[in-house]
Design a protein around this motif. Structure first.
Motif, PDB file in Angstrom:
ATOM      1  N   VAL A  56       0.834  -1.199   0.000  1.00 59.60           N
ATOM      2  CA  VAL A  56       0.000   0.000   0.000  1.00 59.60           C
ATOM      3  C   VAL A  56       0.872   1.253   0.000  1.00 59.60           C
ATOM      4  O   VAL A  56       0.498   2.281  -0.562  1.00 59.60           O
ATOM      5  N   TYR A  57       2.051   1.166   0.571  1.00 64.10           N
ATOM      6  CA  TYR A  57       2.945   2.326   0.608  1.00 64.10           C
ATOM      7  C   TYR A  57       3.430   2.722  -0.779  1.00 64.10           C
ATOM      8  O   TYR A  57       3.881   3.846  -0.986  1.00 64.10           O
ATOM      9  N   LYS A  58       3.341   1.827  -1.742  1.00 58.52           N
ATOM     10  CA  LYS A  58       3.754   2.128  -3.117  1.00 58.52           C
ATOM     11  C   LYS A  58       2.668   2.889  -3.891  1.00 58.52           C
ATOM     12  O   LYS A  58       2.945   3.449  -4.930  1.00 58.52           O
ATOM     13  N   VAL A  59       1.447   2.908  -3.376  1.00 59.72           N
ATOM     14  CA  VAL A  59       0.332   3.554  -4.071  1.00 59.72           C
ATOM     15  C   VAL A  59       0.433   5.057  -3.873  1.00 59.72           C
ATOM     16  O   VAL A  59       0.576   5.541  -2.752  1.00 59.72           O
ATOM     17  N   LYS A  60       0.368   5.782  -4.965  1.00 57.35           N
ATOM     18  CA  LYS A  60       0.417   7.242  -4.897  1.00 57.35           C
ATOM     19  C   LYS A  60      -0.992   7.787  -5.093  1.00 57.35           C
ATOM     20  O   LYS A  60      -1.666   7.464  -6.056  1.00 57.35           O
ATOM     21  N   ASP A  61      -1.428   8.633  -4.174  1.00 57.74           N
ATOM     22  CA  ASP A  61      -2.748   9.235  -4.247  1.00 57.74           C
ATOM     23  C   ASP A  61      -2.641  10.517  -5.063  1.00 57.74           C
ATOM     24  O   ASP A  61      -2.061  11.507  -4.614  1.00 57.74           O
ATOM     25  N   VAL A  62      -3.207  10.500  -6.250  1.00 55.55           N
ATOM     26  CA  VAL A  62      -3.088  11.629  -7.172  1.00 55.55           C
ATOM     27  C   VAL A  62      -3.799  12.855  -6.622  1.00 55.55           C
ATOM     28  O   VAL A  62      -3.331  13.980  -6.799  1.00 55.55           O
ATOM     29  N   ASP A  63      -4.910  12.673  -5.933  1.00 49.64           N
ATOM     30  CA  ASP A  63      -5.658  13.818  -5.400  1.00 49.64           C
ATOM     31  C   ASP A  63      -4.821  14.611  -4.408  1.00 49.64           C
ATOM     32  O   ASP A  63      -4.876  15.830  -4.382  1.00 49.64           O
TER      33      ASP A  63
END
Length: 69
Positions: A56-63
């Motif tokens: 989950v730490y690899k996921v980048k939240d674009v917002d």
């Protein structure tokens, strides 16, 4: 508010479909792959959960990136 029932039904699919798949596949998997030792299936589930949690730490939240500019 009008579509709340539709959204709840769609959300229910994400709960029920994995349970049905596990009911169909889980029994034979424990029987043949784990030699009737269900504890190994639980251990594998825990390991998979930890791997997913670390990814989950690899996921980048674009917002969040857009709002911070």
């Amino acid at each position: 508010a009008r579509k709340m029932g539709v959204y709840m039904g769609i959300f229910n699919f994400f709960i029920v479909i994995p349970q049905i798949i596990n009911a169909l596949i889980g029994g034979p998997l424990v029987k043949y792959a784990y030699g009737n030792h269900a504890v190994f299936a639980l251990v594998m589930s825990g390991v998979s959960f930890l791997i997913a949690a670390s990814l989950v730490y690899k996921v980048k939240d674009v917002d969040d990136v857009i709002q911070s500019k």
